[in-house]
Design an enzyme around this catalytic site. Structure first.
Site, PDB file in Angstrom:
ATOM      1  CB  SER A   1      -7.844   5.982   4.937  1.00 36.13           C
ATOM      2  OG  SER A   1      -8.572   4.783   5.761  1.00 36.13           O
TER       3      SER A   1
ATOM      4  CE1 TYR B   1      -2.709   3.838   6.048  1.00 38.58           C
ATOM      5  CE2 TYR B   1      -5.020   3.333   6.853  1.00 38.58           C
ATOM      6  CZ  TYR B   1      -3.967   3.665   5.905  1.00 38.58           C
ATOM      7  OH  TYR B   1      -4.735   3.635   4.782  1.00 38.58           O
TER       8      TYR B   1
END
Lengths: 452, 251
Positions: free
Chosen positions: B144, B157
């Site tokens: 990501s 995250y």
């Protein structure tokens, strides 16, 4: 035997690399040992790596590089046969045989293929309409099978027909006896003419092909509209001695095999060098520079048959992404399919500068042998062309619907379920392999991909 | 085997309910992929995902897989690889967590890290070894842009993805020349179940767009893929911003 080394292997098109242990046997005993000990993921013989796709790679297993077995054992200079190892290249055969007045019976567009590979792919050349494919000229070969035994295989037997065109999956060919073609000189007499479009081309080929031993048409697949399928026909035969002008250098040594060699293509070239613009330009020049009609020009064997062999590693010009060769055949009477496919390719704007059309004669008995009587078109396309995979899938459908087929030695992307329609003897081939090689010792990426 | 365009015939999805993974699977099934393994925690959603792909003509099997139980990975994935070659492994499991809540509950934060990073280290290594043994195949790892630079709003995250990303890059280098290809995919904000209810970031994308980019990356044998591609430049600039400036950005 050289120590096992794990290397990344691809076909000539340089797509889909996989890793394998490369084993280069130097004796028949070493070859037999390599087959016996190749392990759970099997092995596959490989020659000079000119198959475009994944026929001579075997991921996670062994690849037997057969070029170490390259002895010419016996030449019958009166009868015109040669007995040699399977790792001998056609190039080497030409060097040795031409001075004796003999030529290989069949050669593809490169002479850097081995005799074993020529049988395994049952190669064809510009003389297919006259001479058939390579296996027609093979009198016998010795095959190392999965059990480590060696069998002598002769034409007319199931093992011969499974091996000719069998892509190395029945065993390792060790030696072969090949019938040769007599020649008086190492030159060709060549007629060249231009065809203005596809129909003109097909008419010319149909009407006059039988007059020539060798025949091929280079076709401009980027030409559109009325010029769709415009082409340059090049046809000829081996020049007889009296065709050479008196006093010419060639006359003194008519059987000398001369080749030219240009610098190799650089190892790293940018992607997209072969774009529609550059290839379109090349095609335009190539078409225009060809004579409208020319008769009896003398040309060397190397430039007539193998123009690309002069540029080592020419496959690099497609860049890192590599390229895909697409060759199919559709039978006589299916000219409608050929026309439609040519139109679609030219509408799709595939930048192909090596597109070749020719007529096949009678088929040979190899179960997976490619040629059948009809029209065959071969072209190469950069693998990075957007949408190419789906486009070629559509062409496959048309080819299969017309009862045609694609060439396994060039394939790297066929949809597996179309194979049976294209090769009606596929079940016989699978049954023979199941019996001959129940453990699947001979395995390649091609055989995994298409479940051969 | 993969074809000349890098399209696999068999696919193993780790995180079988991932929307990006399923969009990718649909795309590949439309081409050459005939066998799909969906690995994930047994659930109606997993079965539904399998049914969806079956309807497209693929032969689909589900396998119970838990990212949080690394001890089991060798056995579970070993069975899949023992059945037949896997041409493409898509490592797609991961959770976003709830930053505010996780900051207060370190145990929840650790769960994010264990799923996204620890679980991926284990599953990635097991898959890599199996791919190496078969001498071919691709491992596609869904990273990501959040891993590229930690930001206040989701650094738990983001840090787990940063770890995953670094791991996958190193793994790709380790496997160079073995016939195995590792591709790191860095999508930006993807409109999906995971981000439902969140405020959309600039250059937001969709699972389908990520799938398209993955197919292209497979064809090119890319090592890193940004989705959308413009993020490569944007993030290159963002990464070099001074902390004091970055902190004040409304991201």
């Amino acid at each position: 035997m050289s120590a096992d080394t794990t290397v990344s292997v691809t076909g000539w098109g340089r797509t889909a690399p996989t890793a394998a242990r490369l084993i280069r046997p130097a004796t028949y005993e070493e070859a037999a040992a390599a087959v016996r000990e190749c392990g759970a993921r099997g092995g596959i013989p490989r020659g000079l790596g000119r198959a475009y796709g994944d026929a001579a790679q075997n991921a996670g297993g062994a690849v037997f590089d057969m070029t170490g077995l390259d002895r010419i054992h016996a030449i019958d200079a009166d009868g015109g046969t040669v007995l040699c190892d399977a790792g001998v290249s056609l190039h080497r055969l030409m060097e040795v045989l031409l001075p004796l007045g003999w030529f290989v019976p069949v050669t593809p567009g490169t002479r850097y293929v081995t005799v074993g590979g020529a049988i395994g792919a049952d190669i064809h050349g510009k003389n297919h309409h006259v001479s058939g494919s390579f296996s027609r000229h093979v009198l016998a070969f010795e095959l190392l099978t999965a059990d480590g035994g060696i069998r002598t295989v002769t034409p007319g037997t199931p093992l011969f027909d499974a091996t000719a065109g069998g892509m190395g999956l029945t065993g390792v060919i060790l030696t072969a006896t090949v019938r040769l073609h007599p020649v008086e000189t190492a030159l060709m007499t060549v007629d060249t003419e231009r065809a203005t479009d596809l129909d003109d081309l097909m008419a010319r080929l149909t009407a006059t092909d039988h007059r020539y031993r060798y025949s091929v048409a280079w076709i401009d697949l980027l030409a559109r509209g009325a010029a769709t399928g415009r082409a340059v026909l090049t046809r000829g035969d081996h020049a007889p001695l009296d065709a050479l002008p008196k006093g010419a250098r060639a006359r003194r040594d008519p059987l000398a095999f001369r080749t030219s060699r240009f610098p190799a293509a650089p190892a790293s070239l940018p992607e997209g060098l072969l774009s529609r613009t550059t290839v379109g330009l090349f095609n335009e020049v190539w078409y225009r520079k060809a004579p409208r009609a020319q008769k009896g020009r003398l040309q060397r064997i190397a430039s007539f048959f193998h123009p690309l062999d002069g540029v080592p590693h020419w496959n690099r010009i497609y860049g890192r992404g590599g390229f895909v060769q697409y060759q199919f055949v559709v039978g006589y009477g299916r000219e409608d399919t050929l026309r439609r496919i040519v139109r679609r390719i030219s509408e799709h704007r595939c930048p192909s500068f090596l597109a070749v059309l020719k007529r096949f004669g009678d088929a040979d008995p190899g179960w997976l042998s490619f040629p059948v009587p009809g029209w065959t078109l071969a072209l190469d396309i950069p693998a990075g062309l957007p949408g190419l995979g789906a486009f070629l899938d559509e062409l496959d459908e048309e080819v299969a619907a017309a009862g045609g087929r694609v060439y396994l030695a060039k394939d790297s992307r066929l949809r597996p379920d179309l194979l049976a329609a294209m090769y009606p003897r596929l079940d016989d081939f699978r049954a023979l392999r199941a019996e001959l090689d129940p453990r699947g010792v001979f395995t390649s990426d091609l055989s995994r991909r298409l479940t051969l | 085997m993969k074809d000349a365009f890098g399209i696999p015939q068999s696919l193993l999805v780790l995180g079988g309910t991932s929307e990006i993974a399923l969009a990718t699977a649909r795309r590949l099934v439309a081409r050459r992929t005939r066998t799909v393994w969906l690995a994930g925690r047994p659930s109606p959603a997993l079965e539904q995902a399998a049914a969806g792909l079956r309807a497209l003509g693929a032969e689909v099997r589900t396998v119970a897989f838990d990212a949080l139980d690394p001890e089991s990975h060798e056995a579970v994935l070993g069975k899949v690889f023992a059945e037949s070659d896997i041409d493409l492994v898509l490592l797609a499991f991961g959770i976003l967590g709830d930053q505010a809540h996780d900051e207060r509950e370190p145990v929840s934060a650790v769960r994010v890290a264990q799923t996204n990073y620890t679980g991926a280290v284990s599953a990635g290594l097991v898959s890599a070894a199996a791919l190496q043994a078969q001498g071919h195949g691709s491992l596609v790892v869904l990273s990501s842009v959040a891993g590229e630079r930690a930001r206040r709003a989701n650094f738990i995250y983001g840090s787990s993805k940063a770890g995953l990303d670094a791991f996958a890059q190193g793994l790709g280098d380790a496997l160079h020349g073995t016939g195995v290809h590792v591709m790191v995919v860095r999508p930006g904000f993807v409109r999906s179940r995971m981000t439902a209810g969140l405020e959309e970031a600039p250059l937001a994308t969709t699972p389908e767009a990520v799938a398209t980019a993955i197919e292209l990356g497979l064809r090119r044998r890319s090592e890193t893929v940004w989705v959308p591609g413009a993020l490569r430049l944007v993030m290159s600039a963002v990464r070099h911003l001074p902390r004091a400036v970055f902190r004040r950005l409304p991201v």
